[in-house]
Scaffold this active site. Structure first.
Site, PDB file in Angstrom:
ATOM      1  N   ARG A   1       7.568   0.369  13.425  1.00  0.00           N
ATOM      2  CA  ARG A   1       8.117  -0.170  12.159  1.00  0.00           C
ATOM      3  C   ARG A   1       9.239  -1.181  12.408  1.00  0.00           C
ATOM      4  NH1 ARG A   1       5.813   3.371   8.301  1.00  0.00           N
ATOM      5  NH2 ARG A   1       5.514   5.437   9.200  1.00  0.00           N
TER       6      ARG A   1
ATOM      7  N   ARG B   1       5.021  12.312  -3.233  1.00  0.00           N
ATOM      8  CA  ARG B   1       4.768  12.816  -1.870  1.00  0.00           C
ATOM      9  C   ARG B   1       5.931  12.407  -0.973  1.00  0.00           C
ATOM     10  NH1 ARG B   1       0.444  13.581  -4.085  1.00  0.00           N
ATOM     11  NH2 ARG B   1      -1.730  13.341  -3.496  1.00  0.00           N
TER      12      ARG B   1
ATOM     13  N   ARG C   1      13.464   4.328  12.361  1.00  0.00           N
ATOM     14  CA  ARG C   1      12.209   5.087  12.358  1.00  0.00           C
ATOM     15  C   ARG C   1      11.376   4.737  13.601  1.00  0.00           C
ATOM     16  NH1 ARG C   1       9.507   4.838   6.590  1.00  0.00           N
ATOM     17  NH2 ARG C   1       8.379   6.590   7.514  1.00  0.00           N
TER      18      ARG C   1
ATOM     19  N   HIS D   1      12.893  -2.864   2.013  1.00  0.00           N
ATOM     20  CA  HIS D   1      12.320  -1.561   2.359  1.00  0.00           C
ATOM     21  C   HIS D   1      13.230  -0.472   1.813  1.00  0.00           C
ATOM     22  CE1 HIS D   1       9.339  -3.433   4.855  1.00  0.00           C
ATOM     23  NE2 HIS D   1      10.296  -4.188   5.351  1.00  0.00           N
ATOM     24  N   LEU D   2      12.594   0.596   1.362  1.00  0.00           N
ATOM     25  CA  LEU D   2      13.350   1.752   0.880  1.00  0.00           C
ATOM     26  C   LEU D   2      14.067   2.426   2.038  1.00  0.00           C
ATOM     27  CD1 LEU D   2      10.334   2.986  -1.198  1.00  0.00           C
ATOM     28  CD2 LEU D   2      12.541   2.419  -2.231  1.00  0.00           C
ATOM     29  N   SER D   3      13.323   2.623   3.130  1.00  0.00           N
ATOM     30  CA  SER D   3      13.872   3.313   4.301  1.00  0.00           C
ATOM     31  C   SER D   3      14.455   2.294   5.278  1.00  0.00           C
ATOM     32  CB  SER D   3      12.771   4.135   4.977  1.00  0.00           C
ATOM     33  OG  SER D   3      11.732   3.279   5.450  1.00  0.00           O
TER      34      SER D   3
ATOM     35  N   PRO E   1       0.792  -1.220   0.000  1.00  0.00           N
ATOM     36  CA  PRO E   1       0.000   0.000   0.000  1.00  0.00           C
ATOM     37  C   PRO E   1       0.831   1.280   0.000  1.00  0.00           C
ATOM     38  CG  PRO E   1      -0.112  -1.094   2.135  1.00  0.00           C
ATOM     39  CD  PRO E   1       0.544  -2.057   1.184  1.00  0.00           C
ATOM     40  N   ASN E   2       0.323   2.239  -0.766  1.00  0.00           N
ATOM     41  CA  ASN E   2       0.854   3.605  -0.875  1.00  0.00           C
ATOM     42  C   ASN E   2       2.142   3.718  -1.681  1.00  0.00           C
ATOM     43  OD1 ASN E   2      -1.245   4.878   0.659  1.00  0.00           O
ATOM     44  ND2 ASN E   2      -0.322   4.018   2.503  1.00  0.00           N
TER      45      ASN E   2
ATOM     46  N   TYR F   1      11.136   9.263   1.163  1.00  0.00           N
ATOM     47  CA  TYR F   1      11.168   8.197   0.159  1.00  0.00           C
ATOM     48  C   TYR F   1      11.864   8.576  -1.150  1.00  0.00           C
ATOM     49  CZ  TYR F   1       7.924   5.988   3.393  1.00  0.00           C
ATOM     50  OH  TYR F   1       7.363   5.446   4.522  1.00  0.00           O
TER      51      TYR F   1
ATOM     52  N   ASN G   1       8.152  -5.714  -0.903  1.00  0.00           N
ATOM     53  CA  ASN G   1       8.042  -4.549  -0.029  1.00  0.00           C
ATOM     54  C   ASN G   1       6.559  -4.452   0.299  1.00  0.00           C
ATOM     55  OD1 ASN G   1       7.908  -2.172   1.322  1.00  0.00           O
ATOM     56  ND2 ASN G   1       9.047  -0.966  -0.201  1.00  0.00           N
TER      57      ASN G   1
ATOM     58  N   HIS H   1       4.065  -4.619   8.934  1.00  0.00           N
ATOM     59  CA  HIS H   1       3.998  -4.535  10.400  1.00  0.00           C
ATOM     60  C   HIS H   1       2.672  -5.039  10.966  1.00  0.00           C
ATOM     61  CE1 HIS H   1       7.387  -2.079   9.343  1.00  0.00           C
ATOM     62  NE2 HIS H   1       6.608  -1.185   8.733  1.00  0.00           N
TER      63      HIS H   1
ATOM     64  N   ASP I   1       1.505 -15.862   6.382  1.00  0.00           N
ATOM     65  CA  ASP I   1       0.993 -17.217   6.126  1.00  0.00           C
ATOM     66  C   ASP I   1       1.091 -17.581   4.647  1.00  0.00           C
ATOM     67  OD1 ASP I   1       0.413 -17.534   8.800  1.00  0.00           O
ATOM     68  OD2 ASP I   1      -1.742 -17.201   8.590  1.00  0.00           O
TER      69      ASP I   1
ATOM     70  N   GLU J   1      12.744  -9.768   1.725  1.00  0.00           N
ATOM     71  CA  GLU J   1      11.982  -8.599   2.184  1.00  0.00           C
ATOM     72  C   GLU J   1      12.804  -7.340   1.925  1.00  0.00           C
ATOM     73  OE1 GLU J   1      11.109  -8.762   6.381  1.00  0.00           O
ATOM     74  OE2 GLU J   1      10.329  -6.707   6.416  1.00  0.00           O
TER      75      GLU J   1
ATOM     76  N   ALA K   1       3.177  -0.815   4.722  1.00  0.00           N
ATOM     77  CA  ALA K   1       2.729  -0.858   6.119  1.00  0.00           C
ATOM     78  C   ALA K   1       2.177  -2.223   6.513  1.00  0.00           C
ATOM     79  CB  ALA K   1       1.683   0.235   6.353  1.00  0.00           C
TER      80      ALA K   1
HETATM   81  O1  CA2 Z   1      10.586   1.921   3.647  1.00  0.00           O
HETATM   82  C1  CA2 Z   1       9.754   1.209   3.084  1.00  0.00           C
HETATM   83  O2  CA2 Z   1       9.925   0.730   1.960  1.00  0.00           O
HETATM   84  C2  CA2 Z   1       8.399   0.952   3.766  1.00  0.00           C
HETATM   85  O3  CA2 Z   1       7.979  -0.359   3.425  1.00  0.00           O
HETATM   86  C3  CA2 Z   1       7.457   1.993   3.205  1.00  0.00           C
HETATM   87  C4  CA2 Z   1       6.082   1.937   3.846  1.00  0.00           C
HETATM   88  C5  CA2 Z   1       6.206   1.992   5.371  1.00  0.00           C
HETATM   89  O4  CA2 Z   1       4.925   1.830   5.955  1.00  0.00           O
HETATM   90  C6  CA2 Z   1       7.137   0.905   5.901  1.00  0.00           C
HETATM   91  O5  CA2 Z   1       7.244   1.057   7.301  1.00  0.00           O
HETATM   92  C7  CA2 Z   1       8.502   1.038   5.275  1.00  0.00           C
HETATM   93  C8  CA2 Z   1       5.230   3.122   3.398  1.00  0.00           C
HETATM   94  C9  CA2 Z   1       5.089   3.263   1.923  1.00  0.00           C
HETATM   95  C10 CA2 Z   1       4.427   4.568   1.676  1.00  0.00           C
HETATM   96  O6  CA2 Z   1       5.009   5.160   0.548  1.00  0.00           O
HETATM   97  C11 CA2 Z   1       4.746   6.473   0.348  1.00  0.00           C
HETATM   98  C12 CA2 Z   1       5.381   7.040  -0.723  1.00  0.00           C
HETATM   99  C13 CA2 Z   1       5.190   8.364  -0.985  1.00  0.00           C
HETATM  100  C14 CA2 Z   1       4.343   9.127  -0.187  1.00  0.00           C
HETATM  101  C15 CA2 Z   1       3.701   8.541   0.885  1.00  0.00           C
HETATM  102  C16 CA2 Z   1       3.904   7.214   1.137  1.00  0.00           C
END
Ligand code: CA2
Length: 146
Positions: free
Chosen positions: A112, A19, A108, A101-103, A11-12, A24, A75, A81, A88, A99, A78
């Site tokens: 997370r 954004r 954080r 993650h970008l960040s 998601p997102n 990110y 990836n 978590h 499963d 797995e 959210a």
């Molecule tokens: O760091 C990552 O890749 C995450 O999976 C990104 C998720 C976050 O919930 C994880 O804790 C770490 C969030 C992705 C949301 O991406 C956005 C991108 C642009 C603007 C807003 C959200």
């Protein structure tokens, strides 16, 4: 036969590059898809690249990978978590999964720091932006060679 890799985005992640660039970056998901495509082709892999904001669609993608893919990069956003269901599904299909993650999720918020994916992954890569995906594809290539 060449291997096929499924890259799953939760998601997102469709909002990447539009954004919150301070967290990110400016790279879009389309850019990441292109980078994955070229990294996979360097290894001789086919790529299937999926993004969904819906947990059920991510589950369906994992289930269908059992028939047509050899490994998964995920990836889960959210859902990382929160989702016992993704844990499963990955466990059930039994494909090697990395797995990503970008960040750096450990630098954080506390919520997370726990992932439901890590226990069913062969490894975890976080904190390197779009390069996390490249490192994950390389890790799968290395795993396939073992
Ligand atoms: O760091 C990552 O890749 C995450 O999976 C990104 C998720 C976050 O919930 C994880 O804790 C770490 C969030 C992705 C949301 O991406 C956005 C991108 C642009 C603007 C807003 C959200």
């Amino acid at each position: 036969m060449g291997k096929s890799v499924l890259v799953i985005n939760g998601p997102n992640l469709n909002l990447l590059g539009t954004r919150e660039p301070e967290i990110y970056g400016h790279t879009t998901l389309k850019d990441i898809e292109g980078l994955c495509e070229s990294r996979c082709s360097n290894h001789g892999f086919d790529l299937r690249f999926v993004q969904s904001n819906h947990e059920g669609e991510l589950l369906d993608a994992i289930h269908s990978a059992a028939k047509s893919q050899d490994g998964i990069v995920i990836n889960a956003g959210a859902f990382t978590h929160t989702s016992v269901a993704l844990h499963d599904a990955l466990k059930a299909v039994g494909l090697p999964c990395v797995e990503v993650h970008l960040s750096n999720t450990f630098a954080r918020e506390e919520f997370r720091h726990h992932s439901f994916i890590s226990a069913v992954a062969i490894g975890v890569i976080c904190g390197f932006g779009a390069n996390s995906y490249m490192l994950a594809i390389d890790a799968l290539a290395n795993y396939f060679e073992q």
